[in-house]
Design a protein around this motif. Sequence first.
Motif, PDB file in Angstrom:
ATOM      1  N   GLN A  62       1.758   9.988  -7.628  1.00 51.95           N
ATOM      2  CA  GLN A  62       2.656  10.480  -8.680  1.00 51.95           C
ATOM      3  C   GLN A  62       1.924  10.535 -10.015  1.00 51.95           C
ATOM      4  OE1 GLN A  62       4.204   8.457 -11.386  1.00 51.95           O
ATOM      5  NE2 GLN A  62       5.194  10.310 -12.108  1.00 51.95           N
ATOM      6  N   ARG A  63       0.936   9.678 -10.197  1.00 54.67           N
ATOM      7  CA  ARG A  63       0.143   9.641 -11.427  1.00 54.67           C
ATOM      8  C   ARG A  63      -1.024  10.629 -11.399  1.00 54.67           C
ATOM      9  NH1 ARG A  63       0.891   5.044 -14.610  1.00 54.67           N
ATOM     10  NH2 ARG A  63       2.396   3.559 -13.762  1.00 54.67           N
ATOM     11  N   GLY A  64      -1.128  11.424 -10.308  1.00 53.08           N
ATOM     12  CA  GLY A  64      -2.118  12.494 -10.283  1.00 53.08           C
ATOM     13  C   GLY A  64      -3.328  12.284  -9.402  1.00 53.08           C
ATOM     14  N   LEU A  65      -3.426  11.165  -8.690  1.00 50.29           N
ATOM     15  CA  LEU A  65      -4.558  10.963  -7.790  1.00 50.29           C
ATOM     16  C   LEU A  65      -4.296  11.645  -6.457  1.00 50.29           C
ATOM     17  CD1 LEU A  65      -5.650   7.239  -8.256  1.00 50.29           C
ATOM     18  CD2 LEU A  65      -6.741   9.294  -9.123  1.00 50.29           C
ATOM     19  N   SER A  66      -5.332  12.208  -5.881  1.00 48.15           N
ATOM     20  CA  SER A  66      -5.258  12.782  -4.541  1.00 48.15           C
ATOM     21  C   SER A  66      -5.891  11.772  -3.593  1.00 48.15           C
ATOM     22  CB  SER A  66      -6.017  14.114  -4.507  1.00 48.15           C
ATOM     23  OG  SER A  66      -5.983  14.649  -3.215  1.00 48.15           O
ATOM     24  N   LEU A  67      -5.033  11.107  -2.799  1.00 45.31           N
ATOM     25  CA  LEU A  67      -5.502  10.015  -1.945  1.00 45.31           C
ATOM     26  C   LEU A  67      -5.037  10.198  -0.514  1.00 45.31           C
ATOM     27  CD1 LEU A  67      -4.467   7.012  -4.228  1.00 45.31           C
ATOM     28  CD2 LEU A  67      -6.778   7.935  -3.942  1.00 45.31           C
ATOM     29  N   ALA A  68      -5.859   9.735   0.423  1.00 48.70           N
ATOM     30  CA  ALA A  68      -5.421   9.663   1.816  1.00 48.70           C
ATOM     31  C   ALA A  68      -4.345   8.592   1.918  1.00 48.70           C
ATOM     32  CB  ALA A  68      -6.605   9.315   2.719  1.00 48.70           C
ATOM     33  N   ALA A  69      -3.455   8.754   2.872  1.00 47.37           N
ATOM     34  CA  ALA A  69      -2.390   7.774   3.095  1.00 47.37           C
ATOM     35  C   ALA A  69      -2.998   6.444   3.533  1.00 47.37           C
ATOM     36  CB  ALA A  69      -1.430   8.291   4.165  1.00 47.37           C
ATOM     37  N   PRO A  70      -2.290   5.339   3.323  1.00 43.42           N
ATOM     38  CA  PRO A  70      -2.780   4.048   3.816  1.00 43.42           C
ATOM     39  C   PRO A  70      -3.059   4.107   5.321  1.00 43.42           C
ATOM     40  CG  PRO A  70      -0.899   3.737   2.371  1.00 43.42           C
ATOM     41  CD  PRO A  70      -1.015   5.212   2.616  1.00 43.42           C
ATOM     42  N   THR A  71      -4.086   3.381   5.738  1.00 42.17           N
ATOM     43  CA  THR A  71      -4.560   3.411   7.122  1.00 42.17           C
ATOM     44  C   THR A  71      -4.530   2.017   7.732  1.00 42.17           C
ATOM     45  OG1 THR A  71      -6.076   5.191   6.522  1.00 42.17           O
ATOM     46  CG2 THR A  71      -6.550   4.029   8.563  1.00 42.17           C
ATOM     47  N   MET A  72      -4.107   1.941   8.989  1.00 47.30           N
ATOM     48  CA  MET A  72      -4.179   0.678   9.727  1.00 47.30           C
ATOM     49  C   MET A  72      -5.629   0.450  10.164  1.00 47.30           C
ATOM     50  SD  MET A  72      -1.377  -0.936   9.829  1.00 47.30           S
ATOM     51  CE  MET A  72      -2.099  -2.145  10.908  1.00 47.30           C
ATOM     52  N   THR A  94       0.810  -1.222   0.000  1.00 44.19           N
ATOM     53  CA  THR A  94       0.000   0.000   0.000  1.00 44.19           C
ATOM     54  C   THR A  94       0.843   1.272   0.000  1.00 44.19           C
ATOM     55  OG1 THR A  94      -0.249  -0.091   2.410  1.00 44.19           O
ATOM     56  CG2 THR A  94      -1.987  -1.118   1.075  1.00 44.19           C
ATOM     57  N   THR A  95       1.998   1.253   0.645  1.00 48.23           N
ATOM     58  CA  THR A  95       2.852   2.442   0.658  1.00 48.23           C
ATOM     59  C   THR A  95       3.383   2.724  -0.743  1.00 48.23           C
ATOM     60  OG1 THR A  95       3.466   2.064   2.960  1.00 48.23           O
ATOM     61  CG2 THR A  95       4.919   3.487   1.682  1.00 48.23           C
ATOM     62  N   ALA A  96       3.866   1.688  -1.429  1.00 46.10           N
ATOM     63  CA  ALA A  96       4.378   1.854  -2.790  1.00 46.10           C
ATOM     64  C   ALA A  96       3.263   2.233  -3.753  1.00 46.10           C
ATOM     65  CB  ALA A  96       5.075   0.572  -3.247  1.00 46.10           C
ATOM     66  N   LEU A  97       2.098   1.619  -3.603  1.00 46.62           N
ATOM     67  CA  LEU A  97       0.974   1.946  -4.479  1.00 46.62           C
ATOM     68  C   LEU A  97       0.505   3.384  -4.254  1.00 46.62           C
ATOM     69  CD1 LEU A  97      -0.971  -1.410  -4.307  1.00 46.62           C
ATOM     70  CD2 LEU A  97       0.203  -0.464  -6.309  1.00 46.62           C
ATOM     71  N   HIS A  98       0.447   3.810  -2.991  1.00 45.02           N
ATOM     72  CA  HIS A  98       0.060   5.194  -2.695  1.00 45.02           C
ATOM     73  C   HIS A  98       1.017   6.166  -3.379  1.00 45.02           C
ATOM     74  CE1 HIS A  98      -0.115   8.926  -0.284  1.00 45.02           C
ATOM     75  NE2 HIS A  98      -1.414   8.681  -0.330  1.00 45.02           N
ATOM     76  N   ASN A 125     -16.836   2.605  -8.348  1.00 46.11           N
ATOM     77  CA  ASN A 125     -16.284   1.357  -7.817  1.00 46.11           C
ATOM     78  C   ASN A 125     -15.219   1.678  -6.779  1.00 46.11           C
ATOM     79  OD1 ASN A 125     -17.459  -0.817  -9.593  1.00 46.11           O
ATOM     80  ND2 ASN A 125     -16.499   0.438 -11.173  1.00 46.11           N
ATOM     81  N   LEU A 126     -15.260   0.977  -5.655  1.00 43.72           N
ATOM     82  CA  LEU A 126     -14.262   1.136  -4.601  1.00 43.72           C
ATOM     83  C   LEU A 126     -13.228   0.027  -4.718  1.00 43.72           C
ATOM     84  CD1 LEU A 126     -13.099   2.234  -1.921  1.00 43.72           C
ATOM     85  CD2 LEU A 126     -14.823   0.844  -0.741  1.00 43.72           C
ATOM     86  N   LEU A 127     -11.964   0.423  -4.852  1.00 45.89           N
ATOM     87  CA  LEU A 127     -10.862  -0.531  -4.826  1.00 45.89           C
ATOM     88  C   LEU A 127     -10.179  -0.398  -3.483  1.00 45.89           C
ATOM     89  CD1 LEU A 127     -11.212   0.388  -7.952  1.00 45.89           C
ATOM     90  CD2 LEU A 127      -9.146  -0.975  -8.212  1.00 45.89           C
ATOM     91  N   LYS A 128     -10.127  -1.493  -2.756  1.00 48.03           N
ATOM     92  CA  LYS A 128      -9.447  -1.520  -1.460  1.00 48.03           C
ATOM     93  C   LYS A 128      -8.138  -2.274  -1.660  1.00 48.03           C
ATOM     94  CE  LYS A 128     -13.702  -1.704   1.246  1.00 48.03           C
ATOM     95  NZ  LYS A 128     -14.402  -2.423   2.309  1.00 48.03           N
ATOM     96  N   PHE A 129      -7.017  -1.561  -1.557  1.00 47.00           N
ATOM     97  CA  PHE A 129      -5.702  -2.177  -1.648  1.00 47.00           C
ATOM     98  C   PHE A 129      -5.250  -2.443  -0.224  1.00 47.00           C
ATOM     99  CE2 PHE A 129      -6.234   0.253  -5.510  1.00 47.00           C
ATOM    100  CZ  PHE A 129      -5.741  -0.598  -6.485  1.00 47.00           C
ATOM    101  N   GLY A 130      -4.837  -3.671   0.084  1.00 47.18           N
ATOM    102  CA  GLY A 130      -4.494  -3.990   1.455  1.00 47.18           C
ATOM    103  C   GLY A 130      -3.355  -4.965   1.577  1.00 47.18           C
TER     104      GLY A 130
END
Length: 113
Positions: free
Chosen positions: A79-89, A70-74, A105-110
């Motif tokens: 970097q590709r232009g998405l504004s996202l919250a940081a990964p969360t525990m 999740t850290t690498a994907l974030h 659609n919601l994609l949950k990366f975990g």
Amino acid sequence: MAGIRFTIPVLASLDIAQSRQFYAERLGFTCQQQAPDYLIMARDGCELHFWLCADRAIAENTSCYVRGDTTALHADFTQRGLSLAAPTMRAWGMKELYVIDPHGNLLKFGEPA
């Protein structure tokens, strides 16, 4: 070979071309196959399929879970232009990153904590 080998989410798309563009440009997927009413995108061994759907409520009530760093994907997605919250525990022991595509659609990366 008997048994289940893997699963592939099939998500609703209100516009196949728009889904292709978003997943390629913002999430780094490549198009494997496209038809007027169906799309197959892939990244790092993960496949996502999309079917053409006229009902936004279906997409807005759909999600899928994708395992990954999740850290690498974030970092990649921002970097590709998405504004996202940081990964969360999360309380269930997973570190998660959430992306909502243009159709809802919601994609949950975990990953395990």
